[in-house]
Scaffold this motif. Structure first.
Motif, PDB file in Angstrom:
ATOM      1  N   ASP A 187       0.830  -1.200   0.000  1.00  0.00           N
ATOM      2  CA  ASP A 187       0.000   0.000   0.000  1.00  0.00           C
ATOM      3  C   ASP A 187       0.867   1.253   0.000  1.00  0.00           C
ATOM      4  O   ASP A 187       0.576   2.227  -0.709  1.00  0.00           O
ATOM      5  CB  ASP A 187      -0.935   0.020   1.211  1.00  0.00           C
ATOM      6  CG  ASP A 187      -2.076  -0.978   1.108  1.00  0.00           C
ATOM      7  OD1 ASP A 187      -2.392  -1.435  -0.012  1.00  0.00           O
ATOM      8  OD2 ASP A 187      -2.655  -1.312   2.170  1.00  0.00           O
ATOM      9  N   THR A 188       1.934   1.233   0.774  1.00  0.00           N
ATOM     10  CA  THR A 188       2.856   2.369   0.826  1.00  0.00           C
ATOM     11  C   THR A 188       3.499   2.600  -0.533  1.00  0.00           C
ATOM     12  O   THR A 188       3.582   3.741  -1.011  1.00  0.00           O
ATOM     13  CB  THR A 188       3.941   2.133   1.902  1.00  0.00           C
ATOM     14  OG1 THR A 188       3.303   2.006   3.176  1.00  0.00           O
ATOM     15  CG2 THR A 188       4.949   3.266   1.940  1.00  0.00           C
ATOM     16  N   ILE A 189       3.946   1.532  -1.163  1.00  0.00           N
ATOM     17  CA  ILE A 189       4.557   1.645  -2.493  1.00  0.00           C
ATOM     18  C   ILE A 189       3.549   2.208  -3.490  1.00  0.00           C
ATOM     19  O   ILE A 189       3.886   3.105  -4.282  1.00  0.00           O
ATOM     20  CB  ILE A 189       5.083   0.271  -2.967  1.00  0.00           C
ATOM     21  CG1 ILE A 189       6.263  -0.170  -2.094  1.00  0.00           C
ATOM     22  CG2 ILE A 189       5.467   0.306  -4.440  1.00  0.00           C
ATOM     23  CD1 ILE A 189       6.642  -1.634  -2.248  1.00  0.00           C
ATOM     24  N   LEU A 190       2.332   1.727  -3.456  1.00  0.00           N
ATOM     25  CA  LEU A 190       1.303   2.215  -4.378  1.00  0.00           C
ATOM     26  C   LEU A 190       1.018   3.700  -4.139  1.00  0.00           C
ATOM     27  O   LEU A 190       0.879   4.469  -5.100  1.00  0.00           O
ATOM     28  CB  LEU A 190       0.027   1.384  -4.246  1.00  0.00           C
ATOM     29  CG  LEU A 190       0.141  -0.045  -4.786  1.00  0.00           C
ATOM     30  CD1 LEU A 190      -1.052  -0.891  -4.336  1.00  0.00           C
ATOM     31  CD2 LEU A 190       0.275  -0.043  -6.303  1.00  0.00           C
ATOM     32  N   ARG A 191       0.965   4.129  -2.873  1.00  0.00           N
ATOM     33  CA  ARG A 191       0.785   5.558  -2.576  1.00  0.00           C
ATOM     34  C   ARG A 191       1.955   6.370  -3.132  1.00  0.00           C
ATOM     35  O   ARG A 191       1.765   7.452  -3.680  1.00  0.00           O
ATOM     36  CB  ARG A 191       0.636   5.793  -1.071  1.00  0.00           C
ATOM     37  CG  ARG A 191      -0.765   5.545  -0.546  1.00  0.00           C
ATOM     38  CD  ARG A 191      -0.942   6.034   0.882  1.00  0.00           C
ATOM     39  NE  ARG A 191       0.007   5.455   1.817  1.00  0.00           N
ATOM     40  CZ  ARG A 191      -0.137   4.282   2.426  1.00  0.00           C
ATOM     41  NH1 ARG A 191      -1.208   3.550   2.194  1.00  0.00           N
ATOM     42  NH2 ARG A 191       0.779   3.846   3.269  1.00  0.00           N
ATOM     43  N   ASP A 192       3.168   5.846  -2.955  1.00  0.00           N
ATOM     44  CA  ASP A 192       4.346   6.538  -3.492  1.00  0.00           C
ATOM     45  C   ASP A 192       4.239   6.708  -5.003  1.00  0.00           C
ATOM     46  O   ASP A 192       4.546   7.780  -5.534  1.00  0.00           O
ATOM     47  CB  ASP A 192       5.631   5.776  -3.148  1.00  0.00           C
ATOM     48  CG  ASP A 192       6.017   5.869  -1.683  1.00  0.00           C
ATOM     49  OD1 ASP A 192       5.590   6.832  -1.001  1.00  0.00           O
ATOM     50  OD2 ASP A 192       6.759   4.978  -1.215  1.00  0.00           O
ATOM     51  N   PHE A 193       3.825   5.667  -5.703  1.00  0.00           N
ATOM     52  CA  PHE A 193       3.702   5.755  -7.162  1.00  0.00           C
ATOM     53  C   PHE A 193       2.618   6.756  -7.567  1.00  0.00           C
ATOM     54  O   PHE A 193       2.785   7.505  -8.531  1.00  0.00           O
ATOM     55  CB  PHE A 193       3.422   4.383  -7.776  1.00  0.00           C
ATOM     56  CG  PHE A 193       4.584   3.424  -7.698  1.00  0.00           C
ATOM     57  CD1 PHE A 193       5.899   3.871  -7.695  1.00  0.00           C
ATOM     58  CD2 PHE A 193       4.355   2.062  -7.632  1.00  0.00           C
ATOM     59  CE1 PHE A 193       6.965   2.979  -7.633  1.00  0.00           C
ATOM     60  CE2 PHE A 193       5.409   1.163  -7.580  1.00  0.00           C
ATOM     61  CZ  PHE A 193       6.711   1.619  -7.572  1.00  0.00           C
ATOM     62  N   HIS A 194       1.516   6.785  -6.836  1.00  0.00           N
ATOM     63  CA  HIS A 194       0.467   7.764  -7.138  1.00  0.00           C
ATOM     64  C   HIS A 194       0.967   9.187  -6.879  1.00  0.00           C
ATOM     65  O   HIS A 194       0.662  10.106  -7.657  1.00  0.00           O
ATOM     66  CB  HIS A 194      -0.805   7.470  -6.335  1.00  0.00           C
ATOM     67  CG  HIS A 194      -1.595   6.318  -6.878  1.00  0.00           C
ATOM     68  ND1 HIS A 194      -2.348   6.405  -8.031  1.00  0.00           N
ATOM     69  CD2 HIS A 194      -1.736   5.047  -6.430  1.00  0.00           C
ATOM     70  CE1 HIS A 194      -2.922   5.230  -8.275  1.00  0.00           C
ATOM     71  NE2 HIS A 194      -2.570   4.396  -7.317  1.00  0.00           N
ATOM     72  N   ARG A 195       1.724   9.366  -5.806  1.00  0.00           N
ATOM     73  CA  ARG A 195       2.321  10.689  -5.534  1.00  0.00           C
ATOM     74  C   ARG A 195       3.292  11.077  -6.646  1.00  0.00           C
ATOM     75  O   ARG A 195       3.354  12.238  -7.050  1.00  0.00           O
ATOM     76  CB  ARG A 195       3.048  10.677  -4.190  1.00  0.00           C
ATOM     77  CG  ARG A 195       2.125  10.726  -3.007  1.00  0.00           C
ATOM     78  CD  ARG A 195       2.914  10.868  -1.706  1.00  0.00           C
ATOM     79  NE  ARG A 195       2.043  10.608  -0.593  1.00  0.00           N
ATOM     80  CZ  ARG A 195       2.205   9.619   0.289  1.00  0.00           C
ATOM     81  NH1 ARG A 195       3.257   8.834   0.208  1.00  0.00           N
ATOM     82  NH2 ARG A 195       1.349   9.446   1.265  1.00  0.00           N
TER      83      ARG A 195
END
Length: 163
Positions: A30-38
């Motif tokens: 989830d953290t990685i996915l948030r980073d990619f969206h950011r």
């Protein structure tokens, strides 16, 4: 905005600490996915520093996941995850350096599929208290590592839980 981010970070951290080992892996995805969206938002806004910071944070989390693989107990699955992490780290670096929205989207797709698989596994498992917990820092420059009994950062090497 900062208070909202701090509240969300505290929520994510408390959720990760109460999760099973598999749940902790899902939380890191989830953290990685948030980073990619950011990173995508930063690409679209022309914010180079934010794009690079988001990409670097994702690289750090992927590196942590890679560092805790247990090849002895994980066998072929651990080897396949090692390969996946190696490929996605290279893709993340490329997307970050070149500001490639398309490459970040591809990474989101790849990690979302793997996250869904881990989440499905988590739902089929009986809840068990994790023997090790991840220490998740709220700062993007923070590290993701296992907590040692002494509270020192292990740097993600030699971890005792496996992904």
């Amino acid at each position: 905005m900062s208070a909202t981010r701090d509240s969300a970070s505290a929520y994510h951290q408390s959720t990760a600490f109460s999760a099973s080992a598999v749940g902790q892996v899902v939380a890191l995805y989830d953290t990685i996915l948030r980073d990619f969206h950011r990173a995508i938002a930063a690409v679209e806004a022309g914010q180079i520093e934010q794009r690079v910071n988001a990409g670097n944070h994702a690289l750090m989390v992927i590196g942590e996941l890679q560092g805790v693989l247990d090849f002895e107990r994980g066998g072929e699955a651990a080897r396949r995850l090692q390969s996946f992490y190696k490929i996605t780290r290279a893709m993340t670096l490329e997307a970050s350096v070149h500001g490639s929205r398309e490459k970040f989207q591809e990474l989101i797709s790849m990690f979302a599929r793997l996250r869904a698989a881990w989440s499905k596994i988590e739902r089929t498992m009986e809840f068990s208290e994790p023997t090790e917990r991840l220490r998740i820092c709220s700062r993007p420059q923070g590290t993701f590592s296992q907590s040692e009994p002494s509270g020192e950062n292990s740097g993600g090497t030699g971890g005792r839980w496996s992904a």
